[in-house]
Design a protein around this motif. Structure first.
Motif, PDB file in Angstrom:
ATOM      1  N   ALA A 149       2.230   1.785  -3.478  1.00  0.00           N
ATOM      2  CA  ALA A 149       1.201   2.280  -4.388  1.00  0.00           C
ATOM      3  C   ALA A 149       0.905   3.754  -4.109  1.00  0.00           C
ATOM      4  O   ALA A 149       0.687   4.539  -5.037  1.00  0.00           O
ATOM      5  CB  ALA A 149      -0.064   1.452  -4.246  1.00  0.00           C
TER       6      ALA A 149
ATOM      7  N   ASN B  24       3.406   5.945  -5.673  1.00  0.00           N
ATOM      8  CA  ASN B  24       3.472   5.734  -7.121  1.00  0.00           C
ATOM      9  C   ASN B  24       4.735   4.996  -7.554  1.00  0.00           C
ATOM     10  O   ASN B  24       5.216   5.177  -8.671  1.00  0.00           O
ATOM     11  CB  ASN B  24       3.354   7.052  -7.895  1.00  0.00           C
ATOM     12  CG  ASN B  24       1.960   7.601  -7.857  1.00  0.00           C
ATOM     13  OD1 ASN B  24       1.000   6.847  -7.835  1.00  0.00           O
ATOM     14  ND2 ASN B  24       1.835   8.915  -7.818  1.00  0.00           N
TER      15      ASN B  24
ATOM     16  N   ALA C 223      -3.058  -4.073  -5.710  1.00  0.00           N
ATOM     17  CA  ALA C 223      -4.305  -4.772  -5.404  1.00  0.00           C
ATOM     18  C   ALA C 223      -4.239  -6.229  -5.852  1.00  0.00           C
ATOM     19  O   ALA C 223      -4.673  -7.138  -5.129  1.00  0.00           O
ATOM     20  CB  ALA C 223      -5.482  -4.067  -6.066  1.00  0.00           C
ATOM     21  N   ASN C 224      -3.691  -6.466  -7.048  1.00  0.00           N
ATOM     22  CA  ASN C 224      -3.570  -7.840  -7.549  1.00  0.00           C
ATOM     23  C   ASN C 224      -2.649  -8.677  -6.675  1.00  0.00           C
ATOM     24  O   ASN C 224      -2.947  -9.835  -6.353  1.00  0.00           O
ATOM     25  CB  ASN C 224      -3.048  -7.846  -8.988  1.00  0.00           C
ATOM     26  CG  ASN C 224      -4.081  -7.371  -9.979  1.00  0.00           C
ATOM     27  OD1 ASN C 224      -5.278  -7.446  -9.712  1.00  0.00           O
ATOM     28  ND2 ASN C 224      -3.615  -6.871 -11.112  1.00  0.00           N
TER      29      ASN C 224
ATOM     30  N   HIS D  22       1.973   0.587  -9.496  1.00  0.00           N
ATOM     31  CA  HIS D  22       0.607   0.996  -9.812  1.00  0.00           C
ATOM     32  C   HIS D  22      -0.349   0.438  -8.769  1.00  0.00           C
ATOM     33  O   HIS D  22      -0.120  -0.644  -8.223  1.00  0.00           O
ATOM     34  CB  HIS D  22       0.240   0.492 -11.208  1.00  0.00           C
ATOM     35  CG  HIS D  22      -0.968   1.155 -11.785  1.00  0.00           C
ATOM     36  ND1 HIS D  22      -2.231   0.702 -11.550  1.00  0.00           N
ATOM     37  CD2 HIS D  22      -1.093   2.257 -12.574  1.00  0.00           C
ATOM     38  CE1 HIS D  22      -3.095   1.486 -12.175  1.00  0.00           C
ATOM     39  NE2 HIS D  22      -2.424   2.433 -12.802  1.00  0.00           N
ATOM     40  N   LYS D  23      -1.426   1.176  -8.493  1.00  0.00           N
ATOM     41  CA  LYS D  23      -2.364   0.740  -7.458  1.00  0.00           C
ATOM     42  C   LYS D  23      -3.048  -0.578  -7.822  1.00  0.00           C
ATOM     43  O   LYS D  23      -3.332  -1.388  -6.940  1.00  0.00           O
ATOM     44  CB  LYS D  23      -3.405   1.824  -7.190  1.00  0.00           C
ATOM     45  CG  LYS D  23      -4.303   2.136  -8.339  1.00  0.00           C
ATOM     46  CD  LYS D  23      -5.340   3.189  -7.979  1.00  0.00           C
ATOM     47  CE  LYS D  23      -6.277   3.408  -9.146  1.00  0.00           C
ATOM     48  NZ  LYS D  23      -7.356   4.316  -8.786  1.00  0.00           N
ATOM     49  N   ASN D  24      -3.265  -0.819  -9.113  1.00  0.00           N
ATOM     50  CA  ASN D  24      -3.882  -2.087  -9.511  1.00  0.00           C
ATOM     51  C   ASN D  24      -2.927  -3.258  -9.307  1.00  0.00           C
ATOM     52  O   ASN D  24      -3.347  -4.359  -8.948  1.00  0.00           O
ATOM     53  CB  ASN D  24      -4.326  -2.040 -10.973  1.00  0.00           C
ATOM     54  CG  ASN D  24      -5.497  -1.116 -11.180  1.00  0.00           C
ATOM     55  OD1 ASN D  24      -6.061  -0.597 -10.228  1.00  0.00           O
ATOM     56  ND2 ASN D  24      -5.849  -0.877 -12.432  1.00  0.00           N
ATOM     57  N   LYS D  25      -1.636  -3.020  -9.529  1.00  0.00           N
ATOM     58  CA  LYS D  25      -0.648  -4.073  -9.299  1.00  0.00           C
ATOM     59  C   LYS D  25      -0.611  -4.420  -7.813  1.00  0.00           C
ATOM     60  O   LYS D  25      -0.539  -5.596  -7.437  1.00  0.00           O
ATOM     61  CB  LYS D  25       0.735  -3.644  -9.772  1.00  0.00           C
ATOM     62  CG  LYS D  25       1.785  -4.691  -9.486  1.00  0.00           C
ATOM     63  CD  LYS D  25       3.106  -4.367 -10.116  1.00  0.00           C
ATOM     64  CE  LYS D  25       4.075  -5.483  -9.777  1.00  0.00           C
ATOM     65  NZ  LYS D  25       5.035  -5.711 -10.825  1.00  0.00           N
TER      66      LYS D  25
ATOM     67  N   SER E 282      -4.384  -9.483  -3.368  1.00  0.00           N
ATOM     68  CA  SER E 282      -5.419 -10.493  -3.559  1.00  0.00           C
ATOM     69  C   SER E 282      -4.807 -11.883  -3.678  1.00  0.00           C
ATOM     70  O   SER E 282      -5.253 -12.838  -3.024  1.00  0.00           O
ATOM     71  CB  SER E 282      -6.221 -10.160  -4.817  1.00  0.00           C
ATOM     72  OG  SER E 282      -7.111 -11.198  -5.116  1.00  0.00           O
TER      73      SER E 282
ATOM     74  N   ASP F 265       0.826  -1.210   0.000  1.00  0.00           N
ATOM     75  CA  ASP F 265       0.000   0.000   0.000  1.00  0.00           C
ATOM     76  C   ASP F 265       0.858   1.257   0.000  1.00  0.00           C
ATOM     77  O   ASP F 265       0.540   2.243  -0.675  1.00  0.00           O
ATOM     78  CB  ASP F 265      -0.935   0.018   1.208  1.00  0.00           C
ATOM     79  CG  ASP F 265      -2.102  -0.937   1.045  1.00  0.00           C
ATOM     80  OD1 ASP F 265      -2.467  -1.241  -0.111  1.00  0.00           O
ATOM     81  OD2 ASP F 265      -2.659  -1.380   2.074  1.00  0.00           O
TER      82      ASP F 265
END
Length: 84
Positions: free
Chosen positions: A59, A62, A70-71, A65-68, A74, A56
């Motif tokens: 992300a 920067n 999150a993935n 990436h925030k999606n990376k 998960s 976190d």
């Protein structure tokens, strides 16, 4: 090579930031690797919040990436929940 003082300062700043970002990214990758190699569920459960917090922070800055982030969170959570 740059001629203006501001351009020289920008070069110095960007180099410091590049090294800092590389250090944080590498430490996060190492933490993820250690967690993925964990076989004990209790130890992995203790490590997971620390690794998630680290991702976190990356992300937010920067660095990734925030999606990376999150993935990764998960997939790591699924991995830890799947341990027996």
């Amino acid at each position: 090579m740059a001629n203006h003082k501001s351009a020289l300062k920008r070069i110095r700043q960007s180099e410091v930031r590049r090294l800092s970002n590389r250090y944080y990214y590498k430490s996060a990758r190492s933490a993820v690797k250690v967690l993925r190699n964990e076989e004990d569920k209790t130890a992995a459960t203790e490590q997971l919040p620390k690794v998630i917090a680290l991702l976190d922070k990356l992300a937010k800055k920067n660095i990734i990436h925030k999606n990376k982030a999150a993935n990764l969170k998960s997939k790591l959570t699924k991995f830890v929940n799947g341990l027996a």
